[in-house]
Motif scaffolding. Sequence first.
Motif, PDB file in Angstrom:
ATOM      1  N   PRO A   1       4.376   7.217   8.382  1.00  0.00           N
ATOM      2  CA  PRO A   1       5.711   6.855   7.918  1.00  0.00           C
ATOM      3  C   PRO A   1       5.918   5.354   8.019  1.00  0.00           C
ATOM      4  N   GLY A   2       6.991   4.864   7.396  1.00  0.00           N
ATOM      5  CA  GLY A   2       7.307   3.451   7.448  1.00  0.00           C
ATOM      6  C   GLY A   2       7.585   2.984   8.865  1.00  0.00           C
ATOM      7  N   PRO A   3       7.618   1.659   9.087  1.00  0.00           N
ATOM      8  CA  PRO A   3       7.794   1.115  10.432  1.00  0.00           C
ATOM      9  C   PRO A   3       9.125   1.528  11.072  1.00  0.00           C
ATOM     10  N   LEU A   4       9.095   1.669  12.384  1.00  0.00           N
ATOM     11  CA  LEU A   4      10.297   1.982  13.159  1.00  0.00           C
ATOM     12  C   LEU A   4      10.242   1.172  14.439  1.00  0.00           C
ATOM     13  N   GLY A   5      11.254   0.339  14.661  1.00  0.00           N
ATOM     14  CA  GLY A   5      11.307  -0.480  15.868  1.00  0.00           C
ATOM     15  C   GLY A   5      12.118   0.212  16.948  1.00  0.00           C
ATOM     16  N   PRO A   6      11.528   0.511  18.109  1.00  0.00           N
ATOM     17  CA  PRO A   6      12.275   1.205  19.167  1.00  0.00           C
ATOM     18  C   PRO A   6      13.548   0.486  19.582  1.00  0.00           C
TER      19      PRO A   6
ATOM     20  N   PRO B   1      -3.228   8.734  -0.682  1.00  0.00           N
ATOM     21  CA  PRO B   1      -3.177   7.757   0.405  1.00  0.00           C
ATOM     22  C   PRO B   1      -4.058   6.545   0.112  1.00  0.00           C
ATOM     23  N   ILE B   2      -3.630   5.380   0.650  1.00  0.00           N
ATOM     24  CA  ILE B   2      -4.284   4.105   0.377  1.00  0.00           C
ATOM     25  C   ILE B   2      -4.771   3.485   1.676  1.00  0.00           C
ATOM     26  N   GLN B   3      -6.007   2.964   1.660  1.00  0.00           N
ATOM     27  CA  GLN B   3      -6.483   2.108   2.736  1.00  0.00           C
ATOM     28  C   GLN B   3      -6.804   0.747   2.152  1.00  0.00           C
TER      29      GLN B   3
ATOM     30  N   SER C   1       0.821  -1.207   0.000  1.00  0.00           N
ATOM     31  CA  SER C   1       0.000   0.000   0.000  1.00  0.00           C
ATOM     32  C   SER C   1       0.853   1.255   0.000  1.00  0.00           C
ATOM     33  N   ALA C   2       1.965   1.217   0.751  1.00  0.00           N
ATOM     34  CA  ALA C   2       2.863   2.369   0.794  1.00  0.00           C
ATOM     35  C   ALA C   2       3.484   2.623  -0.577  1.00  0.00           C
TER      36      ALA C   2
ATOM     37  N   ARG D   1      14.011   6.686   6.344  1.00  0.00           N
ATOM     38  CA  ARG D   1      12.804   5.946   6.699  1.00  0.00           C
ATOM     39  C   ARG D   1      11.789   6.034   5.570  1.00  0.00           C
ATOM     40  N   ASP D   2      11.098   4.942   5.296  1.00  0.00           N
ATOM     41  CA  ASP D   2      10.123   4.912   4.206  1.00  0.00           C
ATOM     42  C   ASP D   2       8.938   5.834   4.503  1.00  0.00           C
ATOM     43  N   SER D   3       8.329   6.320   3.418  1.00  0.00           N
ATOM     44  CA  SER D   3       7.060   7.064   3.474  1.00  0.00           C
ATOM     45  C   SER D   3       7.112   8.259   4.412  1.00  0.00           C
TER      46      SER D   3
END
Length: 402
Positions: free
Chosen positions: A316-321, A142-144, A132-133, A340-342
């Motif tokens: 934004p794209g995923p971010l792992g703490p 934007p996409i859902q 989707s991104a 970072r993506d998106s």
Amino acid sequence: MNPFDSTSQRPGSRTGTGVLDSLLTNCDQDTFAREVWGKRALLSKGASDFSDLFSGRAVDELISRRGLRSPFLRVAKDGSTLPTSSFTGPAGVGATIADQLDDTALWRQFDDGATLVLQALQRTWGPVGDFSARLGSELANPIQANAYITPPQNQGFDDHYDVHDVFVLQIEGTKRWVIHEPVLDSPLRDQPWTDRRDAVATAAAGEPYIDAVLEPGDALYLPRGWLHAATAQGEVSIHLTLGIHNRTRYAVAEQVVASVLANLRDDPRMRASLPLGIDAPDSADLDMVKEAILSAVPEADPYPDLARVHRSQARPGPLGPLAQHELLQNLTAETPLQLRDSLDARFDGSRLWTRVGWLEFSDEDLEHVRALVAARITTAGNLGVDLAERLVRAGVLVPVAH
């Protein structure tokens, strides 16, 4: 300033083959943009293999093991949406949540002919989120993503239209789609099909524009306003719907008007009260207001608000703490880093705007950040370790994906 002018301000713009023309349609992107986008429905048989995006096993995992809550699923039967209370319940020991999905209740509803609709899969299922991104970046909309799981020989919803464009991707099983031309071209979000039930019913009784059975790997594009109804055939059907939340000229007009009104606040004539005892403007006052509005239009600058809305409509794209913490702990000049993506990163002078906030840079740092945005992948040494650490802490840079 128009923050949409330069492609260098919109990193990640794709050239050549993208997901649109390689996976979703049987035509190239230029043809789709010129002849199809917003104009007509398009059926692409055998567009791609979508099994890596979603599956029946994914449905079962999401419903039975992920602890999803009610906003992420709805249930439809006989053209109506069932109450949330009919398929949710308490989460059990250790969680004070009363509206998690009840897999037993959902099984019974499904066995009784109900369609299950998993909503916002771009938030809950990684492959769909990544896809989707990418599509949202290509379309600049934007996409859902929703999944529709329909029992054999059942129809989830009656003939209707959506107020956003959609791509339908058939994942498993087969489904018959009957498509009719619009009763209202390009409806806005406050112009739902329920306001035109009689017109929709009459149009749906006529000759269809498309009447086809979608099989796994088929894709269907429907512009907003196009009437559709879908019925599962002799087995369970699973399809993904990628809803495109279209940017419209009407939305641009809204921002132009907002900018005009903001400018008129500085005009003392506009702030002045109407004459005492007058509950509506006379023709002279009305003409003066209209003239002031027209005079303010050339100075209207809708772009800052349009950019703000654009940033707010996607994540934004995923971010792992923990991954981010480890990256900081081991940061050296040789550490590889990626944007970072998106992020929807855009420059405005010495400032970088992103979906995680804005950052101001010195002239020297700004040169390095512009190079980063263009290249997307770098090392901490290329940026300077201090600048790299700042961008990691801000959530702009993340570890390079392997």
